[in-house]
Design an enzyme around this catalytic site. Structure first.
Site, PDB file in Angstrom:
ATOM      1  N   SER A 105       0.852  -1.186   0.000  1.00 27.42           N
ATOM      2  CA  SER A 105       0.000   0.000   0.000  1.00 27.42           C
ATOM      3  C   SER A 105       0.888   1.236   0.000  1.00 27.42           C
ATOM      4  CB  SER A 105      -0.892   0.010   1.247  1.00 27.42           C
ATOM      5  OG  SER A 105      -1.520   1.265   1.435  1.00 27.42           O
ATOM      6  N   TYR A 118      -2.113  -0.721  10.361  1.00 23.57           N
ATOM      7  CA  TYR A 118      -2.121  -0.966   8.915  1.00 23.57           C
ATOM      8  C   TYR A 118      -0.818  -0.541   8.247  1.00 23.57           C
ATOM      9  CZ  TYR A 118      -3.911  -1.017   4.117  1.00 23.57           C
ATOM     10  OH  TYR A 118      -4.097  -1.279   2.786  1.00 23.57           O
TER      11      TYR A 118
END
Length: 215
Positions: A105, A118
């Site tokens: 990501s 995350y």
């Protein structure tokens, strides 16, 4: 199963294998089934990921991240990639060839307040990708990672938008330099490129697919 049907309807071959990436034995069996069915493992795209509740990307400072939420995110996003790469690499080493692409990501390249679980999990995916790339660079195996930004049509992002954790218009107008969210096709095209011979001399790269957010 819908994906399998679509592939077959377009002349391809596909099977569905249920797999829990957090379980080492489940991943091993999935790889073994794939090789038994098709004879080899030429390419792999490790794409499993989740938030703390299995859907939404968790948004909380480190001091408010529950131990259970941290473990759930790390177990899927990072340990899951470890399990998959371990058995993919073992098979590709036997073959003397292969290409792996992991999905991280933009949050793994640029840390942001509130993404205490995350972001680190995705940074770990980048690190484990580069470790594997170095260890297998002379074995005919390439390992790369893509780093998407906000992407339309993905369950995790849409769930976060629906839950109010992300504002699609704010992202497009103030966060993404290209002023638009990515598409699943943008992500798929990057994966296909990195698996192809056009990327035959590329390994260990973290490729942003984020409309310029890496800058």
């Amino acid at each position: 199963l819908e994906t399998v049907q679509a592939i077959r309807e377009n002349g391809g071959e596909a099977i569905f294998v249920e797999c829990d990436v957090t379980d080492d034995d489940s991943v091993r069996k999935a790889i073994e089934t794939t090789v038994k069915t098709f004879g080899s493992l030429d390419y792999a795209f490790n794409n499993a990921g989740c938030g703390a509740d299995g859907k939404n990307i968790p948004f909380a400072p480190l001091t408010e991240v529950a131990e259970s939420d941290w473990q759930k995110v790390i177990n899927t996003n990072l340990t899951g990639v470890f399990h998959c790469m371990k058995y993919e690499l073992l098979q590709m080493q036997k073959q003397g060839r292969g290409a792996i692409v992991n999905n991280a990501s933009i949050g793994g390249l640029r840390m942001a307040p509130g993404f205490g679980a995350y972001g680190p999990s995705k940074a770990g995916v980048i690190a484990i990708t580069q470790t594997a790339a170095l260890e297998n660079a002379d074995k005919g195996i390439r390992v790369n990672v893509i780093c998407p930004g906000p992407t339309e049509g993905t369950g995790l992002m849409q769930d976060s938008i629906d839950a109010g954790a992300q504002d699609a218009e704010f992202l497009k107008n103030h966060i993404i330099p290209m002023k638009k969210m990515g598409t699943t096709e943008d992500v798929a095209n990057a994966v296909v490129f990195l698996c192809s011979e056009m990327a035959g001399h590329i390994t260990g790269m973290a490729m942003p697919v984020c409309g310029g957010m890496q800058m």
